[in-house]
Each structure stands twice: as structure tokens, then as C-alpha cells.
Write a protein that holds these residues in place. Structure first.
Motif, PDB file in Angstrom:
ATOM      1  N   GLN A 123      31.079  36.875  28.437  1.00 34.15           N
ATOM      2  CA  GLN A 123      32.350  36.203  28.239  1.00 34.15           C
ATOM      3  C   GLN A 123      32.961  36.781  26.978  1.00 34.15           C
ATOM      4  N   CYS A 124      34.217  37.184  27.058  1.00 33.94           N
ATOM      5  CA  CYS A 124      34.815  37.857  25.919  1.00 33.94           C
ATOM      6  C   CYS A 124      36.323  37.670  25.914  1.00 33.94           C
ATOM      7  N   SER A 125      36.930  38.032  24.799  1.00 33.60           N
ATOM      8  CA  SER A 125      38.382  38.021  24.707  1.00 33.60           C
ATOM      9  C   SER A 125      38.914  39.336  25.277  1.00 33.60           C
ATOM     10  N   LEU A 126      40.180  39.357  25.585  1.00 32.65           N
ATOM     11  CA  LEU A 126      40.806  40.570  26.104  1.00 32.65           C
ATOM     12  C   LEU A 126      40.669  41.712  25.101  1.00 32.65           C
ATOM     13  N   SER A 157      33.554  52.204  40.146  1.00 35.41           N
ATOM     14  CA  SER A 157      34.559  51.311  40.707  1.00 35.41           C
ATOM     15  C   SER A 157      34.582  50.007  39.925  1.00 35.41           C
ATOM     16  N   ALA A 158      35.550  49.167  40.268  1.00 43.28           N
ATOM     17  CA  ALA A 158      35.685  47.860  39.628  1.00 43.28           C
ATOM     18  C   ALA A 158      36.044  46.837  40.694  1.00 43.28           C
ATOM     19  N   GLU A 159      35.752  45.578  40.396  1.00 43.28           N
ATOM     20  CA  GLU A 159      36.079  44.498  41.324  1.00 43.28           C
ATOM     21  C   GLU A 159      36.610  43.317  40.522  1.00 43.28           C
ATOM     22  N   LEU A 160      37.776  42.824  40.925  1.00 41.56           N
ATOM     23  CA  LEU A 160      38.387  41.664  40.289  1.00 41.56           C
ATOM     24  C   LEU A 160      38.147  40.452  41.173  1.00 41.56           C
ATOM     25  N   SER A 161      37.622  39.384  40.591  1.00 37.44           N
ATOM     26  CA  SER A 161      37.399  38.157  41.363  1.00 37.44           C
ATOM     27  C   SER A 161      37.626  36.952  40.463  1.00 37.44           C
ATOM     28  N   GLY A 162      38.015  35.862  41.073  1.00 36.73           N
ATOM     29  CA  GLY A 162      38.201  34.631  40.322  1.00 36.73           C
ATOM     30  C   GLY A 162      39.331  34.687  39.313  1.00 36.73           C
ATOM     31  N   GLY A 163      40.213  35.650  39.424  1.00 36.71           N
ATOM     32  CA  GLY A 163      41.355  35.721  38.528  1.00 36.71           C
ATOM     33  C   GLY A 163      41.071  36.384  37.190  1.00 36.71           C
ATOM     34  N   ASN A 164      39.948  36.057  36.554  1.00 41.80           N
ATOM     35  CA  ASN A 164      39.690  36.653  35.244  1.00 41.80           C
ATOM     36  C   ASN A 164      38.273  37.220  35.121  1.00 41.80           C
ATOM     37  N   ARG A 198      33.891  38.024  32.013  1.00 41.26           N
ATOM     38  CA  ARG A 198      34.837  36.926  32.195  1.00 41.26           C
ATOM     39  C   ARG A 198      35.724  36.946  30.962  1.00 41.26           C
ATOM     40  N   ILE A 199      36.968  37.328  31.166  1.00 53.90           N
ATOM     41  CA  ILE A 199      37.912  37.476  30.061  1.00 53.90           C
ATOM     42  C   ILE A 199      38.634  36.143  29.914  1.00 53.90           C
ATOM     43  N   ASP A 200      38.387  35.470  28.796  1.00 58.86           N
ATOM     44  CA  ASP A 200      38.750  34.060  28.694  1.00 58.86           C
ATOM     45  C   ASP A 200      40.030  33.744  27.927  1.00 58.86           C
ATOM     46  N   ASP A 201      40.744  34.734  27.457  1.00 58.42           N
ATOM     47  CA  ASP A 201      41.942  34.409  26.672  1.00 58.42           C
ATOM     48  C   ASP A 201      43.189  35.130  27.152  1.00 58.42           C
ATOM     49  N   CYS A 202      43.277  35.378  28.452  1.00 60.46           N
ATOM     50  CA  CYS A 202      44.441  36.107  28.933  1.00 60.46           C
ATOM     51  C   CYS A 202      44.957  35.481  30.222  1.00 60.46           C
ATOM     52  N   ASN A 203      46.141  35.906  30.600  1.00 58.62           N
ATOM     53  CA  ASN A 203      46.737  35.381  31.822  1.00 58.62           C
ATOM     54  C   ASN A 203      46.661  36.426  32.936  1.00 58.62           C
ATOM     55  N   GLU A 204      47.115  36.057  34.103  1.00 54.13           N
ATOM     56  CA  GLU A 204      46.996  36.936  35.273  1.00 54.13           C
ATOM     57  C   GLU A 204      47.736  38.254  35.080  1.00 54.13           C
ATOM     58  N   SER A 205      48.899  38.223  34.439  1.00 56.67           N
ATOM     59  CA  SER A 205      49.647  39.474  34.260  1.00 56.67           C
ATOM     60  C   SER A 205      48.897  40.443  33.348  1.00 56.67           C
ATOM     61  N   GLN A 206      48.173  39.929  32.360  1.00 51.18           N
ATOM     62  CA  GLN A 206      47.384  40.805  31.494  1.00 51.18           C
ATOM     63  C   GLN A 206      46.216  41.410  32.259  1.00 51.18           C
ATOM     64  N   ILE A 207      45.571  40.612  33.114  1.00 46.88           N
ATOM     65  CA  ILE A 207      44.483  41.136  33.959  1.00 46.88           C
ATOM     66  C   ILE A 207      45.029  42.197  34.906  1.00 46.88           C
ATOM     67  N   GLY A 244      42.131  56.621  37.987  1.00 46.20           N
ATOM     68  CA  GLY A 244      41.417  57.100  39.168  1.00 46.20           C
ATOM     69  C   GLY A 244      40.240  56.241  39.584  1.00 46.20           C
ATOM     70  N   ILE A 245      40.098  55.065  38.983  1.00 45.70           N
ATOM     71  CA  ILE A 245      38.982  54.180  39.296  1.00 45.70           C
ATOM     72  C   ILE A 245      39.382  53.250  40.442  1.00 45.70           C
ATOM     73  N   ALA A 246      38.576  53.223  41.498  1.00 46.30           N
ATOM     74  CA  ALA A 246      38.851  52.356  42.637  1.00 46.30           C
ATOM     75  C   ALA A 246      38.634  50.901  42.228  1.00 46.30           C
ATOM     76  N   VAL A 247      39.587  50.025  42.550  1.00 39.34           N
ATOM     77  CA  VAL A 247      39.484  48.610  42.207  1.00 39.34           C
ATOM     78  C   VAL A 247      39.621  47.777  43.456  1.00 39.34           C
ATOM     79  N   LYS A 248      38.627  46.926  43.698  1.00 44.19           N
ATOM     80  CA  LYS A 248      38.669  45.988  44.810  1.00 44.19           C
ATOM     81  C   LYS A 248      39.184  44.659  44.281  1.00 44.19           C
ATOM     82  N   GLU A 249      40.206  44.129  44.948  1.00 39.63           N
ATOM     83  CA  GLU A 249      40.790  42.857  44.492  1.00 39.63           C
ATOM     84  C   GLU A 249      40.599  41.789  45.527  1.00 39.63           C
TER      85      GLU A 249
END
Length: 72
Positions: free
Chosen positions: A4-7, A25-32, A47-56, A67-72
């Protein structure tokens, strides 16, 4: 293991690794919650705990530009 960390802390920790030479690759889940899969088989969950969806979304967009594949 989930970190758990800050942005700011997240971006500082990953700055040297944010490219396709290290991250498969990367995977985004649960919004943050962002999971990064590294080429050496390791995986880190953040788990990034101090940001909003637009920052994520900006992080995800930056990963894709690198060039990193991201699964959302």
C-alpha cells in the motif's frame, strides 16, 4: 504480497523499471490496485491509496505509451 503506497511513492519506486526491458505486463483492478508482472517472473501488487481514477488512468496510459500491455 500487496504494497500500500501513495501515488508519489509508487512513481518513485518504479521509475527505473517502467519499460519493456523489465515489465512484461500490468493489470488494473479494483480501481486503485495495479499489478505489475516482471520479465523475471516476479509480480508486485500495489494499492495506491491517495489518488483518484483519473490519476490511475494517467499511469495506465503512460505504461501503454512505454509499450507495456495493460489489462483493465
Amino acid at each position: 504480497m500487496m504494497k500500500q503506497c501513495s501515488l508519489h511513492d509508487f512513481m518513485e519506486e518504479l521509475k527505473p523499471w517502467l519499460d519493456t526491458n523489465h515489465i512484461r505486463s500490468a493489470e488494473l483492478s479494483g480501481g486503485n490496485q495495479l499489478t505489475l508482472y516482471f520479465l523475471d517472473g516476479m509480480k508486485n501488487v500495489y494499492r495506491i491509496d491517495d489518488c483518484n481514477e483519473s490519476q490511475i488512468r494517467a499511469i495506465v496510459s503512460d505504461l501503454k505509451k512505454k509499450g507495456i500491455a495493460v489489462k483493465e
